[in-house]
Design a protein around this motif. Structure first.
Motif, PDB file in Angstrom:
ATOM      1  N   UNK A 134     -34.064  26.195  49.976  1.00  0.00           N
ATOM      2  CA  UNK A 134     -34.167  27.204  51.032  1.00  0.00           C
ATOM      3  C   UNK A 134     -35.056  26.710  52.172  1.00  0.00           C
ATOM      4  N   UNK A 135     -36.158  26.055  51.799  1.00  0.00           N
ATOM      5  CA  UNK A 135     -37.071  25.523  52.816  1.00  0.00           C
ATOM      6  C   UNK A 135     -36.380  24.441  53.645  1.00  0.00           C
ATOM      7  N   UNK A 136     -35.619  23.566  52.971  1.00  0.00           N
ATOM      8  CA  UNK A 136     -34.947  22.485  53.682  1.00  0.00           C
ATOM      9  C   UNK A 136     -33.856  23.031  54.606  1.00  0.00           C
ATOM     10  N   UNK A 137     -33.222  24.102  54.203  1.00  0.00           N
ATOM     11  CA  UNK A 137     -32.222  24.719  55.078  1.00  0.00           C
ATOM     12  C   UNK A 137     -32.868  25.214  56.364  1.00  0.00           C
ATOM     13  N   UNK A 138     -34.039  25.832  56.246  1.00  0.00           N
ATOM     14  CA  UNK A 138     -34.751  26.311  57.434  1.00  0.00           C
ATOM     15  C   UNK A 138     -35.179  25.134  58.319  1.00  0.00           C
ATOM     16  N   UNK A 139     -35.567  24.047  57.679  1.00  0.00           N
ATOM     17  CA  UNK A 139     -35.931  22.847  58.431  1.00  0.00           C
ATOM     18  C   UNK A 139     -34.725  22.333  59.217  1.00  0.00           C
ATOM     19  N   UNK A 140     -33.554  22.397  58.579  1.00  0.00           N
ATOM     20  CA  UNK A 140     -32.332  21.960  59.255  1.00  0.00           C
ATOM     21  C   UNK A 140     -32.051  22.772  60.499  1.00  0.00           C
ATOM     22  N   UNK A 141     -32.258  24.088  60.398  1.00  0.00           N
ATOM     23  CA  UNK A 141     -32.073  24.966  61.558  1.00  0.00           C
ATOM     24  C   UNK A 141     -33.032  24.566  62.677  1.00  0.00           C
TER      25      UNK A 141
END
Length: 218
Positions: A134-141
């Protein structure tokens, strides 16, 4: 064992449910929030069913709340299916016009045909994302937004700006954005290094020709 086949079509504000149980069909619509999920659970639990096979299409964060809510309940087996596969299946059953409720029925029919034999159709049960994922997804955004801004600023500098003040400010902003990108990439790597599965996923992607480290991360 009594098995119900359920399709759930999820949007931002609500989700449509279509259930096949024996020779009967049931349909409802609920708000896509905790109250709606609770009402849906209460409605489904009112039927004498041993197992619910639920198929839904991923709609980003809109479907995530629903999937996480039902995934840890023993009677409910959730399958997240690729929209392309659902679209191809819809053509085979001659569904030409589809609204939200019809879409839910297509998913229920798909569940009825395939969720009882997931291995044959290569259906995988939904697994909630880990905290690191979930954290990495936010980083991607965040990274996609930063790179979009970086490209815009570079285009501005290449379009023939003449005002020295504007050029200076644009260069300063570009430098600031590049620092943010470097900082965010460093943070992304720290998240990946703390999660063995993410680390392996990125390593595998990075070995594919044409896919660099940045693409593998975001």
């Amino acid at each position: 064992m009594i098995i119900a086949s359920v399709g759930k079509d999820v949007s931002k504000l609500c989700f449509d449910v279509h259930m096949l149980l024996g020779d009967k069909e049931y349909k409802r619509q609920f708000a896509n929030n905790m109250s709606g999920l609770s009402a849906c659970l209460k409605w489904l639990d009112s039927f004498e069913v041993d197992q619910f096979n639920i198929v839904f299409e991923p709609t980003g964060r809109y479907s995530e709340l629903l999937a996480n809510y039902f995934s840890n309940r023993s009677k409910y087996r959730l399958f997240q299916e690729n929209p392309r596969k659902i679209s191809e299946y819809r053509k085979t059953i001659d569904f030409r016009s589809v609204d939200d409720q019809r879409a839910a029925r297509v998913l229920a029919l798909y569940a009825d045909e395939r969720a009882t034999r997931p291995e044959r159709y290569k259906l995988r049960q939904f697994e909630p994302k880990t905290k690191a994922q979930l954290a990495l997804r936010d980083v991607g955004v965040r990274l996609r937004g930063l790179y979009k801004r970086k490209n815009a600023l570079e285009n501005h500098l290449e379009c023939g700006l003449v005002d020295k003040c504007i050029i200076r400010d644009t260069k300063a902003e570009l430098k600031s954005v590049e620092k943010e990108i470097a900082k965010t990439l460093k943070y992304a790597k720290s998240i990946i290094n703390q999660d063995p599965q993410l680390k392996e996923d990125v390593r595998r992607l990075d070995t594919i020709v044409g896919i660099g480290e940045l693409t593998a991360i975001i």
